[in-house]
Design an enzyme around this catalytic site. Sequence first.
Site, PDB file in Angstrom:
ATOM      1  CB  SER A  78      -5.758  -2.104  -2.970  1.00 26.32           C
ATOM      2  OG  SER A  78      -6.611  -3.207  -3.157  1.00 26.32           O
ATOM      3  CG  HIS A 120      -1.981  -1.129   1.073  1.00 27.53           C
ATOM      4  ND1 HIS A 120      -2.544  -1.755   2.154  1.00 27.53           N
ATOM      5  CD2 HIS A 120      -2.527  -1.720  -0.025  1.00 27.53           C
ATOM      6  CE1 HIS A 120      -3.405  -2.684   1.729  1.00 27.53           C
ATOM      7  NE2 HIS A 120      -3.410  -2.676   0.422  1.00 27.53           N
ATOM      8  CG  ASP A 157      -2.885  -7.809  -3.531  1.00 23.65           C
ATOM      9  OD1 ASP A 157      -1.971  -8.613  -3.272  1.00 23.65           O
ATOM     10  OD2 ASP A 157      -3.518  -7.188  -2.644  1.00 23.65           O
ATOM     11  CG  HIS A 214      -6.795 -10.614  -7.401  1.00 21.13           C
ATOM     12  ND1 HIS A 214      -6.271 -10.295  -8.633  1.00 21.13           N
ATOM     13  CD2 HIS A 214      -7.006 -11.960  -7.425  1.00 21.13           C
ATOM     14  CE1 HIS A 214      -6.162 -11.407  -9.358  1.00 21.13           C
ATOM     15  NE2 HIS A 214      -6.604 -12.427  -8.646  1.00 21.13           N
ATOM     16  CD  GLU A 241     -12.834 -10.329  -3.502  1.00 25.01           C
ATOM     17  OE1 GLU A 241     -11.743  -9.751  -3.420  1.00 25.01           O
ATOM     18  OE2 GLU A 241     -12.962 -11.558  -3.316  1.00 25.01           O
ATOM     19  N   GLY A 287     -10.608 -11.427 -11.705  1.00 27.94           N
ATOM     20  CA  GLY A 287      -9.743 -10.293 -12.021  1.00 27.94           C
ATOM     21  C   GLY A 287      -8.855 -10.533 -13.224  1.00 27.94           C
TER      22      GLY A 287
HETATM   23  N1  SAM Z   1      -5.926  -5.950  -2.921  1.00 33.26           N
HETATM   24  C1  SAM Z   1      -6.499  -6.063  -1.585  1.00 33.26           C
HETATM   25  C2  SAM Z   1      -5.909  -4.993  -0.715  1.00 33.26           C
HETATM   26  O1  SAM Z   1      -4.746  -4.635  -0.926  1.00 33.26           O
HETATM   27  O2  SAM Z   1      -6.582  -4.493   0.176  1.00 33.26           O
HETATM   28  C3  SAM Z   1      -6.288  -7.412  -0.985  1.00 33.26           C
HETATM   29  C4  SAM Z   1      -6.622  -8.541  -1.892  1.00 33.26           C
HETATM   30  S1  SAM Z   1      -6.432 -10.139  -1.206  1.00 33.26           S
HETATM   31  C5  SAM Z   1      -4.724 -10.364  -1.141  1.00 33.26           C
HETATM   32  C6  SAM Z   1      -6.927 -11.125  -2.558  1.00 33.26           C
HETATM   33  C7  SAM Z   1      -8.410 -11.049  -2.870  1.00 33.26           C
HETATM   34  O3  SAM Z   1      -8.623 -11.647  -4.151  1.00 33.26           O
HETATM   35  C8  SAM Z   1      -9.292 -11.824  -1.913  1.00 33.26           C
HETATM   36  O4  SAM Z   1     -10.277 -10.948  -1.432  1.00 33.26           O
HETATM   37  C9  SAM Z   1      -9.907 -12.947  -2.759  1.00 33.26           C
HETATM   38  O5  SAM Z   1     -11.243 -13.238  -2.380  1.00 33.26           O
HETATM   39  C10 SAM Z   1      -9.860 -12.349  -4.130  1.00 33.26           C
HETATM   40  N2  SAM Z   1      -9.761 -13.294  -5.258  1.00 33.26           N
HETATM   41  C11 SAM Z   1      -9.244 -14.533  -5.303  1.00 33.26           C
HETATM   42  N3  SAM Z   1      -9.209 -14.995  -6.570  1.00 33.26           N
HETATM   43  C12 SAM Z   1      -9.713 -14.004  -7.357  1.00 33.26           C
HETATM   44  C13 SAM Z   1      -9.893 -13.852  -8.759  1.00 33.26           C
HETATM   45  N4  SAM Z   1      -9.537 -14.820  -9.627  1.00 33.26           N
HETATM   46  N5  SAM Z   1     -10.412 -12.688  -9.203  1.00 33.26           N
HETATM   47  C14 SAM Z   1     -10.764 -11.688  -8.358  1.00 33.26           C
HETATM   48  N6  SAM Z   1     -10.604 -11.777  -7.012  1.00 33.26           N
HETATM   49  C15 SAM Z   1     -10.078 -12.913  -6.517  1.00 33.26           C
END
Ligand code: SAM
Length: 268
Positions: free
Chosen positions: A89, A18, A153, A41, A107, A133
């Site tokens: 994020s 971040h 991410d 993500h 998401e 994503g």
């Molecule tokens: N980017 C966020 C932040 O910095 O606050 C944190 C993201 S976290 C590491 C990963 C997220 O991706 C989770 O909420 C998960 O549910 C979601 N996720 C997992 N596979 C995904 C996909 N193929 N496409 C979109 N989201 C996905």
Amino acid sequence: MNYRHAFHAGNFADCMKHALLLSLLGLLTRKPTPLFVLDTHAGIGSYDLMGAAQRTGEWKQGIARLIPPTPPLVPFVSLIERVGLYPGSPRIIRARLRPGDALACCELHPEDAATLRAAFRNEPQVAVHHRDGYEAVRALLPPPQRRGLVLIDPPYEAPGELDRVVQALQDGAARFNHGVYAAWYPIKHRSPVTAFHLAIQATGLTDVIAAELWLREPTDPDRLNGCGLIIRNPPYGFDAEAAPILGALRDTLGEAGAGADLIRLTDE
Ligand code: SAM
């Protein structure tokens, strides 16, 4: 989908990601032309550190130790104090949007997508998609604004995620080659990271750097010892901002064997 970011919010890896994200946004919003941001993500947008995050307490070795901040971390930490909860994020990006800029968040977890959609329901500049994503990289690029940042991410809960990130960088480049891409990755042990860097170099993608922070020597493959951010097409001035941010995180959070580096993987 077992991964829930709420348990890990505010940990050292979030702080690194971040703080660098904020630096990228600051540099990209220097030009007045509109900016599009795709957060592939996205998670739920903000996190109550007294809630699920208490179960792991990871934030106590992350954001809690950065207050009060040393100078390179002031922009990041002061954003957190303003928002109150620990911002994910989408909130960090939203805080830097100007009129005319736009954010698309993806998401895949149905509950998290609904939470995020509710959080931004009155925000016309923010679109929340319950979708994959990686698929969105192919579907939403290039943006009409013609200037953009793509944050990738993933949770790394399934094998092969590093390969999917390499593919996403290629998919993005095929559609939007001059976009700025930032992709987070874990550093547990060196060997998968070395293979990841080599795979990126083998794509032929130009202008890629890796920002890395490790809190201890990455020799235990079962432990998150550090993390990195691949940045493709880093904006001018990013190295000069990122180096002190990484150094401050290393000095504040690191143990014996800690380190930080900015590595050029491919030339401009
Ligand atoms: N980017 C966020 C932040 O910095 O606050 C944190 C993201 S976290 C590491 C990963 C997220 O991706 C989770 O909420 C998960 O549910 C979601 N996720 C997992 N596979 C995904 C996909 N193929 N496409 C979109 N989201 C996905």
